[in-house]
Design a protein around this motif. Structure first.
Motif, short mmCIF file in Angstrom:
data_model
loop_
_atom_site.label_atom_id
_atom_site.label_comp_id
_atom_site.label_asym_id
_atom_site.label_seq_id
_atom_site.Cartn_x
_atom_site.Cartn_y
_atom_site.Cartn_z
N ILE A 13 -45.68 32.49 41.01
CA ILE A 13 -44.76 32.73 42.59
C ILE A 13 -44.01 33.55 42.28
N ASN A 14 -44.22 35.29 43.23
CA ASN A 14 -43.50 36.48 43.35
C ASN A 14 -42.57 35.88 44.74
N GLN A 15 -41.66 36.49 44.46
CA GLN A 15 -40.16 35.98 44.78
C GLN A 15 -40.35 36.13 46.29
N MET A 16 -40.77 37.84 46.26
CA MET A 16 -41.11 38.01 48.15
C MET A 16 -42.20 37.73 47.97
N THR A 17 -42.85 36.71 48.16
CA THR A 17 -43.81 36.12 48.85
C THR A 17 -43.70 35.06 49.60
N VAL A 18 -42.52 34.69 49.79
CA VAL A 18 -41.71 33.62 50.22
C VAL A 18 -39.79 33.87 50.42
N LYS A 19 -40.00 35.40 50.82
CA LYS A 19 -38.51 35.51 51.04
C LYS A 19 -37.51 34.79 52.01
N GLN A 20 -38.19 34.08 52.63
CA GLN A 20 -37.80 33.59 53.38
C GLN A 20 -36.72 32.47 53.09
N LEU A 21 -37.23 32.30 51.63
CA LEU A 21 -36.59 30.77 51.16
C LEU A 21 -35.47 31.43 50.55
N SER A 22 -34.03 31.22 50.10
CA SER A 22 -32.82 30.94 49.42
C SER A 22 -33.69 30.75 47.77
N LEU A 23 -32.35 31.60 46.64
CA LEU A 23 -32.66 30.77 46.13
C LEU A 23 -33.07 30.05 45.40
N PRO A 24 -32.04 29.19 46.03
CA PRO A 24 -31.87 27.20 45.47
C PRO A 24 -33.21 26.74 46.27
N ASP A 25 -34.11 27.15 47.86
CA ASP A 25 -34.85 26.49 47.76
C ASP A 25 -36.43 27.07 47.01
N LEU A 26 -36.04 27.89 46.85
CA LEU A 26 -37.40 28.01 46.02
C LEU A 26 -37.48 27.63 44.82
N VAL A 27 -36.49 27.70 43.72
CA VAL A 27 -36.34 26.51 42.24
C VAL A 27 -37.09 25.02 43.14
N THR A 28 -36.35 24.57 44.21
CA THR A 28 -36.40 23.06 44.34
C THR A 28 -38.27 22.85 44.81
N ALA B 103 -40.31 23.23 41.79
CA ALA B 103 -40.16 22.05 40.83
C ALA B 103 -41.26 21.29 41.82
N ASP B 104 -40.88 21.25 42.98
CA ASP B 104 -41.97 20.46 43.17
C ASP B 104 -43.00 20.10 43.59
N LEU B 105 -43.62 21.89 43.52
CA LEU B 105 -44.50 21.77 43.19
C LEU B 105 -45.67 22.36 42.00
N GLY B 106 -45.15 21.60 40.57
CA GLY B 106 -45.27 22.42 40.06
C GLY B 106 -45.32 23.43 39.08
N VAL B 107 -44.48 24.32 40.24
CA VAL B 107 -44.56 25.83 39.61
C VAL B 107 -43.58 25.92 38.60
N ARG B 108 -44.32 27.04 37.46
CA ARG B 108 -43.44 27.31 36.67
C ARG B 108 -42.81 28.79 35.95
N GLY B 109 -43.46 29.18 36.87
CA GLY B 109 -42.68 30.67 36.55
C GLY B 109 -42.48 31.13 38.24
N VAL B 110 -41.88 32.73 38.01
CA VAL B 110 -41.36 33.22 39.34
C VAL B 110 -40.85 34.30 38.94
N GLY B 111 -41.70 35.95 40.25
CA GLY B 111 -41.18 36.97 39.39
C GLY B 111 -40.45 37.08 40.85
N LEU B 112 -38.78 37.17 39.70
CA LEU B 112 -37.71 38.07 41.36
C LEU B 112 -37.11 39.51 41.59
#
Lengths: 287, 287
Positions: A20-35, A38-47
């Motif tokens: 998931i590229n961070q910009m897609t969900v930019k309303q999420l804080s970085l900790p919320d994005l990371v959580t 983890a909850d949805l099994g996402v293993r990669g993130v573009g920051l």
């Protein structure tokens, strides 16, 4: 919930290659994005650099590392077309900083948006040549940090104000002046989907070991004013993602696939729901 | 006013190769447009089907002929990408009517905007092939009326909803399946200015006798919502018109040069003043 039922539940667990590229969900804080990842099994993130710097580069690196997340790209360096020597020096310094941030985050790929025409300038070929000159300075520096530069061609509608590199062919022409482990390309379907020469260029990128990043977004109309924030969710627009993913795989690409949307409506929605929906659409529309 | 002072007065007399596309000053009625052209020394006009039909095709033909105006193009046929057989038949019939209107107006050039993807369709190559199939039916019909078809590549930002032919190279690939006197291309700087392959394609078009129309508009940002009406006045944007005009001339082009702007602000202004300003800018920015 057992693994066997998980695969048919909504939201689905993210496929292994999904990022998931961070910009897609930019309303999420970085900790919320990371959580959420983890909850949805996402293993990669573009920051992106701005939110990472706001959180603190080292803190962000610790956060994603602790969660077992892979940083698939850092967006973005670039803006290398200035004529003014002072501006040019500042751009190069900023790009060296971006390289250092990428290395600190543990990603091997820094995406570059090359920059548009300076105010009042009408010389596209000269601007493109200034990009090449800047790459010559930056590529060895990046290599020294084990970071590859990924030149991203942007849709031709951005040629004046954002990126003078408009096609995958042009991006490769630039990259191929340098070693493949130093400079490659970032291919985003949103920017190249219309181009009948892009499939052959994708194969060329793969054959040369220069396909450093692969991103998805759909093309929807009408475009909004300024055309920056009109990217569509996968499946909402005109792009055949199965075909593009097959082309990338045929080109030898086995890396992560980022979904990167700039979309006002998505930013106004619940970020976790957007992430879940993005995973669902990725699963539905790319295979 | 003597000829010698005329050349330095404002507004300047239009250069011999200048043609005004009707859409630039669509607020002018056809008679007012013809009068304004006579007053400002404009010798060529590119007409659009809708206002011509509203005035009456034969009456419009008499009006422009009586004023000694040359109709440089008729805009536009095309929209040839339908899958549905009924829609396709209607499109072909409409294009045959456009050919007849062009012949009645005394122009040898019908500009084609090829059409976008049908709703829900994601197969660009197939849509392009349907355009070729339609050209095979229309080109001989047009030739029978001494009318050439000019395939216009539209900027890639229109690929989904308006024209699946996005580059001059693609337009030529299509045109070259047919005799040059039947199918060529219309080159508008607005659509091709960003393309590093366009200069070579322009030379190829000229060498093949397929450069049937040449139009100018400037690229300005930010683009408006829907991106259709954001064309800039010559000199307001990023396009190097001297360079493009020189390329066209090097390709052997000696025909009229149309200025075609879609711009809400210009449409809200006085049409005669817009025409005078357009001539002034043409004189200033293309030589």
């Amino acid at each position: 919930m057992t693994p066997s039922t998980r695969s048919t539940s909504f939201p689905p667990r993210a496929p292994a290659d999904f990022s998931i590229n961070q910009m897609t969900v930019k309303q999420l804080s970085l900790p919320d994005l990371v959580t959420a990842c983890a909850d949805l099994g996402v293993r990669g993130v573009g920051l992106w650099r701005e939110p990472v710097k706001e959180y603190g580069v080292e803190a962000a690196a610790r956060l994603v590392r602790a969660a077992g997340l892979r940083v698939t790209t850092l967006c973005r360096g670039g803006f290398l077309t200035a004529v003014d020597p002072g501006e040019r020096a500042r751009a190069l310094a900023d790009n060296r900083a971006a390289v250092e941030e990428a290395a600190a985050l543990g990603t091997d790929t820094l995406v570059l948006v090359c920059g548009g025409l300076p105010d009042g300038d009408r010389d596209l070929p000269a601007a493109r040549e200034r990009v090449a000159d800047a790459l010559a300075e930056l590529a060895p520096y990046a290599a020294g940090h084990a970071v590859r530069l990924a030149v991203e061609p942007l849709h031709p509608m951005f040629a004046a104000d954002r990126c003078v590199v408009s096609t995958l062919g042009q991006a490769l022409d630039l990259a191929e002046r340098f070693p493949a482990e130093q400079v490659g390309v970032c291919v985003d379907t949103y920017h190249v989907w219309w181009d009948d020469l892009a499939p052959a260029a994708l194969a060329r990128a793969g054959a040369g070991g220069r396909l450093h990043a692969f991103q998805l977004a759909d093309w929807t109309t009408p475009l909004p004013r300024g055309v920056l924030t009109g990217r569509g969710r996968l499946g909402d627009g005109s792009i055949d993602f199965r075909a593009w993913r097959a082309l990338a795989e045929a080109a030898g690409y086995r890396g992560p696939v980022e979904v990167e949307l700039f979309n006002e409506a998505l930013w106004a929605a619940d970020g976790r729901e957007v992430l879940a929906d993005t995973i669902h659409r990725y699963t539905t529309h790319t295979r």
